[in-house]
Design an enzyme around this catalytic site. Structure first.
Site, short mmCIF file in Angstrom:
data_model
loop_
_atom_site.label_atom_id
_atom_site.label_comp_id
_atom_site.label_asym_id
_atom_site.label_seq_id
_atom_site.Cartn_x
_atom_site.Cartn_y
_atom_site.Cartn_z
CE LYS A 1 -5.98 2.00 -0.74
NZ LYS A 1 -6.45 2.10 0.59
CE LYS B 1 -3.60 2.44 2.47
NZ LYS B 1 -4.65 2.38 3.50
#
Ligand code: PBG
Length: 326
Positions: free
Chosen positions: A248, A195
């Site tokens: 992400k 992330k």
């Protein structure tokens, strides 16, 4: 010299030939729909920068989910807006927290819909960071306890899978052992493994009211310049018990998705995040791009990059378009 014997255009002549040689395709099976849920009744509050996306109270969310289920979208990812925030994010793991209430209601109405819950504390803390703060620093190990506690309370309320999005070290292991200790051996973990610290989360922070009140998330989320780091983040998460790993955002990180898919045999999810959605919506509203074609190209491109699962705010519209095509 292949030409003129080789003419790749032969395989592009008709729609049916193109269908026969198509290498990748998007299916409704690939989609996860994120939703925002708030306290109260009869609420459907539009999110300014995300046209078509609302904060729903539980009663309204249940109505909304009827179409999601009938379209065949297999899973949702609910985010909660708490009634009040505090330094330890206590509504995140409260018996009657917004997500716990939503889970019980959703599972009662739609028992087969897969519900994956985000475990992050940033919507619940008054400082907006994803963990406990000591001297302006998000402390790792004490945060793990709260994440594990949140995971167990979501599992107890009916979550099929939990999705830690905080980027603390060791959270997957801590969550796995807490789930197991409490008997939730079949509750899966979809880890936000790679992330990045991304500007593409901007509209989400409006939607979830989760912008950090001081500083930023650079001391826990990844530097967008790094890809090798994503490989060992994924490796650690798999070793600690992740079932699905996630990259992400999606679009600026397609190479990372591909590398992870090639290196590990596990299912790979990616999150086509709020800013990616907002850019498409804004350009489409101005009439600058063809929304349907752009969305399908983006989502198919994400599949081609190697993702098995795509979390996207476009899920409902994409599922409608996929249904209408067949
Ligand atoms: C919680 C969380 C965020 C997103 C998903 N979980 C925001 C953040 O890290 O600031 C972003 C999702 C999106 O932008 O659509 N930490």
């Amino acid at each position: 010299m292949p030409f003129p014997m080789q003419r790749p255009r032969r395989l592009r002549i008709t729609r049916n030939i193109r269908r026969m040689v198509r290498e990748n395709s998007l299916s409704v099976n690939d989609l996860v729909y994120p939703v925002f849920v708030c306290h109260g009744a009869g609420q459907a509050v539009p999110i300014g920068a995300m046209p078509g996306i609302y904060r729903y109270s539980i009663d309204m969310l249940l109505r909304e989910l009827e179409e999601i289920v009938s379209l065949g979208i297999p899973a949702i990812l609910p985010f909660g807006l708490p009634a009040k925030k505090d330094p330890t994010g206590s509504e995140a793991y409260a018996e009657n927290g917004i997500i716990q209430q939503a889970l019980r209601a959703i599972k009662k109405e739609y028992p087969e819909l897969t519900v994956v819950t985000d475990l992050c504390l940033c919507e619940y803390t008054d400082h907006g960071h994803c963990g406990l703060i000591r001297e302006n620093y998000v402390v790792n190990d004490p945060t793990l306890e709260l994440l594990a506690r949140t995971a167990v309370s979501h599992a107890a309320a009916g979550a099929d899978m939990v999705a830690p999005s905080d980027m603390m070290d060791g959270r997957v292991g801590a969550i796995r052992s807490a789930l197991d200790k409490n008997g939730y051996i079949n509750t899966g973990i979809m880890a936000y493994s790679a992330k990045y610290c991304s500007a593409f989360y901007g509209p989400f922070r409006e939607a979830a009211d989760s912008a950090p009140k001081f500083g930023d998330r650079r001391s826990y989320q990844m530097d967008p310049a790094n890809a090798k780091e994503a490989i060992y983040e994924v490796q650690y998460d798999l070793e600690e018990g992740a079932d699905i790993v996630m990259v992400k955002p999606a679009l600026a990180y397609m190479d990372v998705i591909r590398q992870i898919k090639d290196q590990f045999g596990c299912p790979v999810a990616t999150y086509n995040v709020s800013g990616e959605y907002s850019m498409v919506k804004a350009a489409a509203q101005k009439g600058w791009v063809d929304e349907k074609r752009i969305v399908m190209e983006v989502l198919t491109g994400i599949k081609r990059a190697g993702a098995d699962i795509v979390i996207t705010y476009h899920a409902r519209e994409a599922a409608r378009w996929l249904r209408d095509e067949t």
